[in-house]
Design a protein around this motif. Structure first.
Motif, PDB file in Angstrom:
ATOM      1  N   LEU A 226      43.338  33.647  49.937  1.00  0.00           N
ATOM      2  CA  LEU A 226      43.799  34.844  49.515  1.00  0.00           C
ATOM      3  C   LEU A 226      44.644  35.513  50.596  1.00  0.00           C
ATOM      4  CD1 LEU A 226      41.099  36.121  47.001  1.00  0.00           C
ATOM      5  CD2 LEU A 226      43.621  35.625  46.449  1.00  0.00           C
ATOM      6  N   ARG A 227      44.147  35.541  51.890  1.00  0.00           N
ATOM      7  CA  ARG A 227      44.740  35.990  52.908  1.00  0.00           C
ATOM      8  C   ARG A 227      45.815  35.222  53.287  1.00  0.00           C
ATOM      9  NH1 ARG A 227      41.694  40.112  55.908  1.00  0.00           N
ATOM     10  NH2 ARG A 227      39.784  40.470  54.872  1.00  0.00           N
ATOM     11  N   PHE A 228      45.954  33.832  53.027  1.00  0.00           N
ATOM     12  CA  PHE A 228      47.250  33.165  53.176  1.00  0.00           C
ATOM     13  C   PHE A 228      48.281  33.695  52.165  1.00  0.00           C
ATOM     14  CE2 PHE A 228      49.662  29.524  51.672  1.00  0.00           C
ATOM     15  CZ  PHE A 228      50.422  29.285  52.888  1.00  0.00           C
ATOM     16  N   ALA A 229      47.812  33.797  50.932  1.00  0.00           N
ATOM     17  CA  ALA A 229      48.613  34.338  49.842  1.00  0.00           C
ATOM     18  C   ALA A 229      49.082  35.869  50.231  1.00  0.00           C
ATOM     19  CB  ALA A 229      47.813  34.529  48.599  1.00  0.00           C
ATOM     20  N   HIS A 230      48.427  36.400  50.966  1.00  0.00           N
ATOM     21  CA  HIS A 230      48.772  38.062  51.151  1.00  0.00           C
ATOM     22  C   HIS A 230      49.979  37.790  52.243  1.00  0.00           C
ATOM     23  CE1 HIS A 230      48.535  41.617  54.067  1.00  0.00           C
ATOM     24  NE2 HIS A 230      48.934  42.170  52.778  1.00  0.00           N
ATOM     25  N   ALA A 231      49.720  36.995  53.111  1.00  0.00           N
ATOM     26  CA  ALA A 231      50.853  36.878  54.165  1.00  0.00           C
ATOM     27  C   ALA A 231      52.037  36.360  53.520  1.00  0.00           C
ATOM     28  CB  ALA A 231      50.599  35.763  55.387  1.00  0.00           C
ATOM     29  N   ALA A 232      51.939  35.411  52.544  1.00  0.00           N
ATOM     30  CA  ALA A 232      53.137  34.643  51.713  1.00  0.00           C
ATOM     31  C   ALA A 232      53.795  35.868  50.971  1.00  0.00           C
ATOM     32  CB  ALA A 232      52.664  33.992  50.690  1.00  0.00           C
ATOM     33  N   ALA A 233      52.837  36.862  50.348  1.00  0.00           N
ATOM     34  CA  ALA A 233      53.341  37.847  49.253  1.00  0.00           C
ATOM     35  C   ALA A 233      54.419  38.826  50.110  1.00  0.00           C
ATOM     36  CB  ALA A 233      52.004  38.584  48.532  1.00  0.00           C
ATOM     37  N   ARG A 234      54.345  38.880  51.512  1.00  0.00           N
ATOM     38  CA  ARG A 234      55.533  39.646  52.094  1.00  0.00           C
ATOM     39  C   ARG A 234      56.632  39.236  51.844  1.00  0.00           C
ATOM     40  NH1 ARG A 234      51.901  39.339  56.660  1.00  0.00           N
ATOM     41  NH2 ARG A 234      53.353  37.622  57.471  1.00  0.00           N
ATOM     42  N   GLY A 235      57.143  38.278  51.263  1.00  0.00           N
ATOM     43  CA  GLY A 235      58.354  37.919  50.781  1.00  0.00           C
ATOM     44  C   GLY A 235      58.907  38.329  49.458  1.00  0.00           C
ATOM     45  N   GLN A 236      60.015  38.531  49.306  1.00  0.00           N
ATOM     46  CA  GLN A 236      60.378  39.228  47.982  1.00  0.00           C
ATOM     47  C   GLN A 236      60.491  38.200  46.851  1.00  0.00           C
ATOM     48  OE1 GLN A 236      64.332  40.799  48.973  1.00  0.00           O
ATOM     49  NE2 GLN A 236      63.582  42.470  50.293  1.00  0.00           N
ATOM     50  N   ARG A 237      60.536  36.773  47.064  1.00  0.00           N
ATOM     51  CA  ARG A 237      60.145  36.128  45.983  1.00  0.00           C
ATOM     52  C   ARG A 237      58.815  35.232  46.023  1.00  0.00           C
ATOM     53  NH1 ARG A 237      65.010  35.040  43.666  1.00  0.00           N
ATOM     54  NH2 ARG A 237      64.676  32.810  43.299  1.00  0.00           N
ATOM     55  N   THR A 238      57.895  35.872  45.859  1.00  0.00           N
ATOM     56  CA  THR A 238      56.690  35.317  45.950  1.00  0.00           C
ATOM     57  C   THR A 238      55.624  35.957  44.902  1.00  0.00           C
ATOM     58  OG1 THR A 238      56.534  34.578  48.410  1.00  0.00           O
ATOM     59  CG2 THR A 238      54.601  34.443  47.175  1.00  0.00           C
ATOM     60  N   GLU A 239      55.223  35.003  43.854  1.00  0.00           N
ATOM     61  CA  GLU A 239      54.123  35.665  43.006  1.00  0.00           C
ATOM     62  C   GLU A 239      52.723  34.756  43.333  1.00  0.00           C
ATOM     63  OE1 GLU A 239      54.498  37.812  40.651  1.00  0.00           O
ATOM     64  OE2 GLU A 239      56.960  38.020  40.757  1.00  0.00           O
ATOM     65  N   VAL A 240      51.813  35.548  43.186  1.00  0.00           N
ATOM     66  CA  VAL A 240      50.415  35.090  43.353  1.00  0.00           C
ATOM     67  C   VAL A 240      49.458  35.479  41.982  1.00  0.00           C
ATOM     68  CG1 VAL A 240      48.230  35.118  44.753  1.00  0.00           C
ATOM     69  CG2 VAL A 240      50.598  35.660  45.815  1.00  0.00           C
ATOM     70  N   PHE A 241      48.665  34.274  41.917  1.00  0.00           N
ATOM     71  CA  PHE A 241      47.955  34.284  40.405  1.00  0.00           C
ATOM     72  C   PHE A 241      46.571  33.928  40.743  1.00  0.00           C
ATOM     73  CE2 PHE A 241      51.962  34.180  38.568  1.00  0.00           C
ATOM     74  CZ  PHE A 241      51.849  34.970  37.395  1.00  0.00           C
ATOM     75  N   THR A 242      45.578  34.454  40.403  1.00  0.00           N
ATOM     76  CA  THR A 242      44.029  33.914  40.616  1.00  0.00           C
ATOM     77  C   THR A 242      43.712  33.241  39.251  1.00  0.00           C
ATOM     78  OG1 THR A 242      42.898  35.763  40.087  1.00  0.00           O
ATOM     79  CG2 THR A 242      43.351  35.570  42.338  1.00  0.00           C
ATOM     80  N   ILE A 243      43.247  31.964  39.627  1.00  0.00           N
ATOM     81  CA  ILE A 243      42.665  31.035  38.417  1.00  0.00           C
ATOM     82  C   ILE A 243      41.187  30.938  38.452  1.00  0.00           C
ATOM     83  CG2 ILE A 243      44.894  30.158  37.675  1.00  0.00           C
ATOM     84  CD1 ILE A 243      44.051  27.727  39.539  1.00  0.00           C
ATOM     85  N   GLY A 244      40.237  31.023  37.657  1.00  0.00           N
ATOM     86  CA  GLY A 244      39.113  30.599  37.576  1.00  0.00           C
ATOM     87  C   GLY A 244      38.705  30.327  36.063  1.00  0.00           C
ATOM     88  N   THR A 245      38.020  31.427  35.354  1.00  0.00           N
ATOM     89  CA  THR A 245      37.871  31.360  34.009  1.00  0.00           C
ATOM     90  C   THR A 245      38.933  32.207  33.469  1.00  0.00           C
ATOM     91  OG1 THR A 245      36.378  33.422  34.112  1.00  0.00           O
ATOM     92  CG2 THR A 245      35.348  31.343  34.131  1.00  0.00           C
ATOM     93  N   ARG A 246      39.683  33.071  34.091  1.00  0.00           N
ATOM     94  CA  ARG A 246      40.615  33.959  33.466  1.00  0.00           C
ATOM     95  C   ARG A 246      42.203  33.798  34.601  1.00  0.00           C
ATOM     96  NH1 ARG A 246      38.249  39.809  31.727  1.00  0.00           N
ATOM     97  NH2 ARG A 246      36.618  38.859  30.357  1.00  0.00           N
ATOM     98  N   LEU A 247      43.368  34.242  33.925  1.00  0.00           N
ATOM     99  CA  LEU A 247      44.371  34.238  34.840  1.00  0.00           C
ATOM    100  C   LEU A 247      44.578  35.513  35.162  1.00  0.00           C
ATOM    101  CD1 LEU A 247      46.763  32.277  35.880  1.00  0.00           C
ATOM    102  CD2 LEU A 247      47.950  32.982  33.817  1.00  0.00           C
ATOM    103  N   THR A 248      44.882  35.965  36.435  1.00  0.00           N
ATOM    104  CA  THR A 248      44.876  37.409  36.918  1.00  0.00           C
ATOM    105  C   THR A 248      46.274  37.387  37.949  1.00  0.00           C
ATOM    106  OG1 THR A 248      42.775  37.801  36.598  1.00  0.00           O
ATOM    107  CG2 THR A 248      44.223  39.391  38.089  1.00  0.00           C
ATOM    108  N   ARG A 249      47.221  38.139  37.497  1.00  0.00           N
ATOM    109  CA  ARG A 249      48.232  38.289  38.272  1.00  0.00           C
ATOM    110  C   ARG A 249      47.879  39.434  39.315  1.00  0.00           C
ATOM    111  NH1 ARG A 249      54.337  39.937  36.427  1.00  0.00           N
ATOM    112  NH2 ARG A 249      55.557  39.368  38.371  1.00  0.00           N
ATOM    113  N   VAL A 250      47.994  39.058  40.824  1.00  0.00           N
ATOM    114  CA  VAL A 250      47.477  39.843  41.683  1.00  0.00           C
ATOM    115  C   VAL A 250      48.700  40.052  42.701  1.00  0.00           C
ATOM    116  CG1 VAL A 250      45.338  39.174  41.541  1.00  0.00           C
ATOM    117  CG2 VAL A 250      46.548  37.914  43.153  1.00  0.00           C
ATOM    118  N   THR A 251      50.030  39.857  42.399  1.00  0.00           N
ATOM    119  CA  THR A 251      51.300  40.280  43.127  1.00  0.00           C
ATOM    120  C   THR A 251      51.138  41.671  43.668  1.00  0.00           C
ATOM    121  OG1 THR A 251      52.383  38.601  42.102  1.00  0.00           O
ATOM    122  CG2 THR A 251      53.541  39.766  43.732  1.00  0.00           C
TER     123      THR A 251
END
Length: 408
Positions: A226-251
């Motif tokens: 998730l910290r890797f995703a946080h560094a990636a989310a600094r870009g303007q064209r990056t979307e982040v979701f978590t998956i487990g038993t549910r799908l959650t958009r955390v961008t």
């Protein structure tokens, strides 16, 4: 009988640390090609490798290509050498934190001291940074201090999608003639001859979509990913979701500049920490709600998961084929892949692999840096596939790189 001279080995260790720093800077988004790295090593060798100011300025003058690299360089320098300072120092700071040095005692015998009792020449020193070793350590096996250092390095990473040519054009030295700018230049000169103005297709990075598994089996790696995703989310064209038993958009939650605040926001937004895994159902939900409508079209989609599936593997296989048709590239990063004797025998992993373009590791900082390079479009032919050739569902040998027809 005198033993082997330790100086060459000491020099090799120092060079390994400096090369590791250059790789970390490249992973943070700087254009540190081989020529710049070679110039950096020569500059440090001409100065004093054991003095932090010389290493700092040698790197800043050789590894930074433009103004944007200055702040990035300071941030990576502070994180790589374990200073513990904030990663948002101004680029004008003149004196960076000290490097840790290990001074070697001189061998017994007469000391080549000068008239004042001082040793001739610079002291023999090596950079005692443990980061180069830490980069390859499994993040699930780190102690709290090492985790903190890895977090600083993860905060300095950058993730950009593979560049693609757009319909827009920009002024360029080479390319087709731009008739409008050429005519305007002729009119400005009153009809006198002028140089032809040219333009070329502009490039922009592709959208990157990260699907991060936060189930119970991925708990040791969830924070680092998730910290890797946080560094990636600094870009303007990056979307982040978590998956487990549910799908959650955390961008939106990862848009906080401070990594700790972003992690706290994600912890409140995600309701299914350490639960089960329903990859097939959640991937179908992602494609129905976002992917089919445009988010996955032409994008680089990265799944960070160990592939454990509690649902129907056939459903996952069908949704992966659907994703493969939409996305430009599908990358799967599995932290378990680095373990000795690993084979993709899990039902979910075996079902997904035929629709994966690149299958890479994700257990360490070095593996995540490699993942960032793959997302940028680097060749993954050198990535070693640890699965046995006869593993069920493994597909053709060398599944670590399934480079097929590029999709627009």
């Amino acid at each position: 009988m005198a033993g082997p001279d330790p100086e060459p080995a000491r020099t090799l260790r120092a060079d390994a640390v400096l090369l590791g720093f250059a790789r970390a800077l490249r992973a943070a988004g700087a254009d540190t090609g081989s020529e710049r790295v070679h110039a950096f090593l020569r500059a440090v060798d001409a100065l004093r490798p054991g003095v932090r100011a010389d290493v700092y300025w040698a790197g800043r003058l050789t590894l930074c290509g433009d103004r944007d690299d200055l702040e990035r360089y300071d941030r990576v320098f502070a994180a790589y050498f374990g200073t513990g300072e904030a990663t948002t120092r101004p680029a004008r700071t003149l004196v960076p934190p000290r490097l840790r040095l290990t001074l070697r005692e001189a061998p017994a015998g007469p000391r080549p001291d000068g008239p004042r009792g001082e040793r001739q020449g610079p002291p023999t020193a090596t950079l005692a940074s443990s980061v180069e070793v830490l980069r390859h350590r499994d993040v699930a096996q780190l102690d709290p201090a090492e985790r903190a250092q890895v977090r600083r390095l993860l905060a300095a990473l950058a993730l950009r999608g593979q560049p693609r040519r757009t319909a827009r054009r920009r002024p360029a030295r080479r390319g087709t003639v731009d008739p409008h700018r050429t005519v305007r230049e002729l009119l400005r000169r009153g009809g006198e001859p002028a140089l032809l103005r040219r333009h070329a297709r502009a490039e922009r990075p592709r959208r990157v979509v990260l699907l991060v598994d936060v189930s119970g089996s991925m708990a040791p790696y969830a924070d680092a990913l998730l910290r890797f995703a946080h560094a990636a989310a600094r870009g303007q064209r990056t979307e982040v979701f978590t998956i487990g038993t549910r799908l959650t958009r955390v961008t939106r939650e990862l848009s906080h500049r401070d990594p700790d605040l972003a992690m706290a926001a994600v912890a409140e937004a995600v309701p299914d920490w350490r639960g089960g895994t329903r990859l097939g159902e959640l991937l179908r939900e992602f494609l129905d709600r976002w992917g089919q409508r445009g988010m996955a079209r032409g994008a680089v989609v990265v799944l960070l998961s160990d592939g454990w599936e509690r649902g129907d593997p056939e459903l996952l296989a069908a949704q992966m084929r659907r994703l493969h048709r939409l996305a430009h590239r599908v990358v799967w990063s599995n932290p378990r892949k680095a373990r000795p004797g690993y084979a993709p025998l899990a039902a979910g992993m075996a079902a997904a692999l035929p629709s994966v373009d690149a299958f890479v590791e994700g257990h360490s900082l070095a593996a995540l840096e490699n993942l960032a390079a793959v997302v940028r479009g680097a060749d993954v032919g050198a990535v070693t596939e640890r699965a046995s050739p006869g593993a069920a569902g493994a597909g053709p040998a060398g599944v670590g790189s399934r480079e097929g027809v590029r999709r627009a």
